[in-house]
Design a protein around this motif. Structure first.
Motif, PDB file in Angstrom:
ATOM      1  N   TYR A  56     -18.642 -74.638  26.248  1.00  0.00           N
ATOM      2  CA  TYR A  56     -17.367 -75.057  26.725  1.00  0.00           C
ATOM      3  C   TYR A  56     -17.160 -76.642  26.562  1.00  0.00           C
ATOM      4  CZ  TYR A  56     -14.173 -75.463  30.765  1.00  0.00           C
ATOM      5  OH  TYR A  56     -13.019 -75.559  31.539  1.00  0.00           O
ATOM      6  N   THR A  58     -15.481 -79.797  27.484  1.00  0.00           N
ATOM      7  CA  THR A  58     -14.876 -80.113  28.563  1.00  0.00           C
ATOM      8  C   THR A  58     -13.725 -81.175  28.273  1.00  0.00           C
ATOM      9  OG1 THR A  58     -16.918 -80.090  29.949  1.00  0.00           O
ATOM     10  CG2 THR A  58     -15.058 -81.317  31.034  1.00  0.00           C
ATOM     11  N   ASP A  59     -14.036 -82.265  27.322  1.00  0.00           N
ATOM     12  CA  ASP A  59     -13.045 -83.063  27.088  1.00  0.00           C
ATOM     13  C   ASP A  59     -13.355 -83.736  25.595  1.00  0.00           C
ATOM     14  OD1 ASP A  59     -10.888 -84.821  27.557  1.00  0.00           O
ATOM     15  OD2 ASP A  59     -12.039 -86.275  28.693  1.00  0.00           O
ATOM     16  N   HIS A  80     -20.375 -78.795  27.927  1.00  0.00           N
ATOM     17  CA  HIS A  80     -20.728 -78.422  29.134  1.00  0.00           C
ATOM     18  C   HIS A  80     -21.468 -76.822  28.797  1.00  0.00           C
ATOM     19  CE1 HIS A  80     -19.863 -77.946  33.915  1.00  0.00           C
ATOM     20  NE2 HIS A  80     -21.174 -77.800  33.463  1.00  0.00           N
ATOM     21  N   ARG A  87     -24.440 -81.054  31.181  1.00  0.00           N
ATOM     22  CA  ARG A  87     -23.329 -81.700  30.423  1.00  0.00           C
ATOM     23  C   ARG A  87     -24.083 -82.478  29.245  1.00  0.00           C
ATOM     24  NH1 ARG A  87     -18.335 -81.338  32.896  1.00  0.00           N
ATOM     25  NH2 ARG A  87     -18.477 -81.286  35.122  1.00  0.00           N
TER      26      ARG A  87
ATOM     27  N   SER B 230     -11.166 -73.879  27.031  1.00  0.00           N
ATOM     28  CA  SER B 230     -11.370 -74.685  27.762  1.00  0.00           C
ATOM     29  C   SER B 230     -10.729 -74.480  29.246  1.00  0.00           C
ATOM     30  CB  SER B 230     -11.501 -76.159  27.341  1.00  0.00           C
ATOM     31  OG  SER B 230     -12.423 -76.348  26.419  1.00  0.00           O
ATOM     32  N   ALA B 232      -9.805 -73.803  32.809  1.00  0.00           N
ATOM     33  CA  ALA B 232     -10.322 -74.126  34.128  1.00  0.00           C
ATOM     34  C   ALA B 232      -9.616 -73.753  35.280  1.00  0.00           C
ATOM     35  CB  ALA B 232     -10.827 -75.443  34.307  1.00  0.00           C
ATOM     36  N   SER B 342     -15.890 -85.610  37.629  1.00  0.00           N
ATOM     37  CA  SER B 342     -14.593 -84.478  37.758  1.00  0.00           C
ATOM     38  C   SER B 342     -14.558 -83.819  39.211  1.00  0.00           C
ATOM     39  CB  SER B 342     -14.856 -83.197  36.861  1.00  0.00           C
ATOM     40  OG  SER B 342     -16.071 -82.807  36.913  1.00  0.00           O
ATOM     41  N   GLU B 349     -10.496 -78.189  36.493  1.00  0.00           N
ATOM     42  CA  GLU B 349     -11.333 -79.627  36.540  1.00  0.00           C
ATOM     43  C   GLU B 349     -10.653 -80.575  36.088  1.00  0.00           C
ATOM     44  OE1 GLU B 349     -14.937 -78.966  34.142  1.00  0.00           O
ATOM     45  OE2 GLU B 349     -15.392 -81.161  34.251  1.00  0.00           O
ATOM     46  N   ARG B 368      -9.138 -86.067  32.037  1.00  0.00           N
ATOM     47  CA  ARG B 368      -9.029 -84.716  31.529  1.00  0.00           C
ATOM     48  C   ARG B 368      -8.201 -83.862  32.276  1.00  0.00           C
ATOM     49  NH1 ARG B 368     -10.250 -79.201  32.276  1.00  0.00           N
ATOM     50  NH2 ARG B 368     -11.478 -78.637  30.692  1.00  0.00           N
TER      51      ARG B 368
END
Lengths: 167, 406
Positions: A56, A58-59, A80, A87, B230, B232, B342, B349, B368
């Motif tokens: 995953y 995340t950012d 993640h 993480r 991704s 969420a 987060s 998220e 994010r």
């Protein structure tokens, strides 16, 4: 063995050794500096690892450090592992002029716009990106606005004097 | 017209054309069927979408650049304007990020108060999203019903912070004032009356044959694709993945409460609708528990560098005056550090990646934003669908322009 920061760090270190340029754990989040040329290998390895399962993204963003000559741009990836709730933050430093790094779009479809955003703001070239063009700013813009040399406020303004506050 | 399947709500594998003519349709940026400024350049064949390309950034306000010049307490109003349907969650997320960086210890009471406000915000956000799905299927009534309830939530915000939409609620370290008796009265009234209203809305749509036929199978996404994109929040959970930040990485004492995480199966518009419906009920459960178990104590933490002192002390004590001046002028020293925090926003998220170099402003702040990340799956989700399903897909994903464009 518990799947934690120490385990992740050790596994990456064992497998990639010299491509790991540094590591720290600010606020408990394993942060690893990697060799930018090995990004795809490392992320792909983490993605397919039978235990770590970093599947995953995340950012993804960048940071500009103008005083670090030759490695001004840090591209920061937050991965993640949902099964392990672990993480990992990967950092790859690039030069601000002509800095380029491999695109993660082949692994994560979600990296597409995040990389476009990073390109838009910092001018980082992502090799192999299917459509690397500006996303939030207009196409005609000829600079990358989040670089530190672009001051936020109009420097010709005279009505605000910040000298008294030491700035 | 050989091997052609025009199947409403269906994804077509082979993109055959009806008469060999593909038209380009510019849906947006200001189109009455989209809520907010979204442009999609669609290639359509009759009513069927061959491909779509979103253009975003119409309300880009350079928040990340702005944040690099603002002291920490002045960044809260920026976060309001990300997902403006649930601003309090954004505010709280930001406060918590800074508190994590400065290592503030918060009284339990503050955390419970925050949980109440955040869950109210989640209800308000989901109400808008779900009722708008109704509107886009042609059912306006439910929308008008639940907006009365949303109004009550806004009155509750007003009672806490004086604002309604862009709330700027709370401060780094807690709340500016304790919950008033009036807030307590209104909240208890809301908890008592809301389930019936929600049920009424539920009766209008959930098992309504016309509504079900419209939304089942519209804009589906598989769990694998959703994770790869991704996704969420409710959109990911509708696809069947039970990822919720409140459970996986509890913040603000969420571990104290008992609640369920609803998940869907197909990741289509109907599942997203159902997941949000159930989340509102669970949010109400959390609010009830937080209200019942509200601990005694102070409504702010002991962080004088960040939390504005009471006004009477500013006038009477030197120390308070100095703190007041430093906070207002943005001269507070912040430790250097790098933190990612987060929270579970209404759309998933919501992360804050903050780098401080010890200066008065963040060195770098990255949001994010769940909308920005999952909206890129939109072309894939509408490919082969009908134009009207594309509209439904967008509203059921709850794409908020403010969060999308930052």
């Amino acid at each position: 063995m518990a799947i934690d920061n120490a385990f992740a760090k050790q596994s990456i270190q064992e497998h990639f050794g010299s491509d790991l340029l540094g590591h720290e754990e600010p606020f408990g989040l394993l942060t690893i500096e990697i060799n930018p040329e090995k990004l795809i290998d490392i992320v792909g390895w983490l993605y397919n690892h039978p235990e770590l399962k970093m599947t995953y993204l995340t950012d993804l963003c960048a940071v500009h450090y103008p005083e670090q000559s030759g490695r001004e741009i840090a591209v920061v990836y937050h991965l993640h592992s949902l099964p392990n709730n672990l993480r990992v933050r990967l950092k790859a430093f690039l030069p601000v002029a002509g800095g380029h790094i491999a695109s993660l779009t082949g692994i994560f479809s979600g990296a597409n716009w995040m990389e476009r955003e990073t390109f838009d703001f910092y001018g980082v070239q992502f090799d192999g990106h299917p459509q690397l063009k500006r996303i939030l700013n207009m196409d005609e813009m000829d600079y990358h606005p989040l670089l530190k040399q672009y001051a936020l406020e109009d420097e010709t303004r005279e009505d605000k004097d910040d000298r008294f506050f030491g700035r | 017209m050989n091997n052609l399947k025009v199947n409403q709500n269906g994804q077509l594998s082979a993109l055959d054309t009806i008469d060999g003519e593909i038209a380009t349709l510019n849906l947006g940026p200001t189109h009455p069927a989209t809520h907010g400024v979204f442009q999609n350049i669609l290639k359509i064949d009759g009513e069927r979408i061959i491909s779509g390309e979103p253009t975003i950034g119409y309300i880009h306000r350079a928040f990340e650049k702005l944040a690099e010049r603002r002291p920490y307490n002045q960044i809260t109003p920026i976060t309001d304007r990300l997902n403006y349907c649930s601003s309090p969650i954004n505010n709280m997320g930001w406060h918590m990020t800074v508190e994590k960086l400065i290592g503030a210890e918060l009284p339990k009471k503050v955390e419970y108060m925050r949980v109440i406000i955040m869950e109210l915000a989640r209800i308000a956000d989901h109400l808008v999203c779900n009722s708008v799905i109704g509107v886009d299927t042609g059912a306006l009534t439910g929308f008008t019903y639940v907006f009365q309830e949303r109004e009550k939530i806004y009155e509750l915000y007003e009672e806490v912070c004086g604002a309604r939409l862009t709330t700027n609620v709370g401060r780094i370290g807690g709340f500016e004032r304790d919950f008033s008796p009036e807030f307590d009265r209104k909240l208890r009234k809301f908890i008592k009356e809301f389930p019936a209203k929600l049920q009424e809305f539920d009766n209008l749509l959930t098992r309504n044959r016309i509504f079900m036929d419209r939304v089942i199978g519209a804009g589906p996404i598989s769990a694998e694709r959703a994770l790869n994109y991704s996704f969420a929040g409710p959109n990911l959970r509708a696809a069947g993945v039970d990822y919720d930040v409140r459970v996986m990485n509890p913040y603000s004492s969420y571990q104290d409460f008992e609640f369920d995480i609803p998940i869907g199966k197909d990741g289509d518009t109907y599942d997203r609708f159902l997941v949000r419906q159930e989340e509102m009920r669970q949010s109400l459960r959390i609010i009830q528990q937080a209200l019942d178990g509200m601990p005694a104590g102070k409504h702010y933490a002991d962080v004088p560098d960040f939390y504005l002192p009471p006004k009477q002390e500013v006038y009477s004590s030197m120390e308070a005056l100095i703190y007041h001046f430093k906070i207002v002028m943005g001269e507070t020293a912040i430790p250097a550090g790098e933190v990612y925090h987060s929270v579970e926003g209404a759309n998933g998220e919501l992360g804050y990646y903050l780098i401080s170099d010890g200066g008065r402003t963040p060195y770098r702040l990255h949001f994010r934003r769940p909308c920005f990340i999952y909206y890129q799956a939109y072309p894939e989700m509408i490919q082969g669908a009908m134009l009207s399903d594309a509209i439904l897909t967008m509203s059921s994903m709850n794409v908020i322009a403010g969060e999308l464009d930052a």
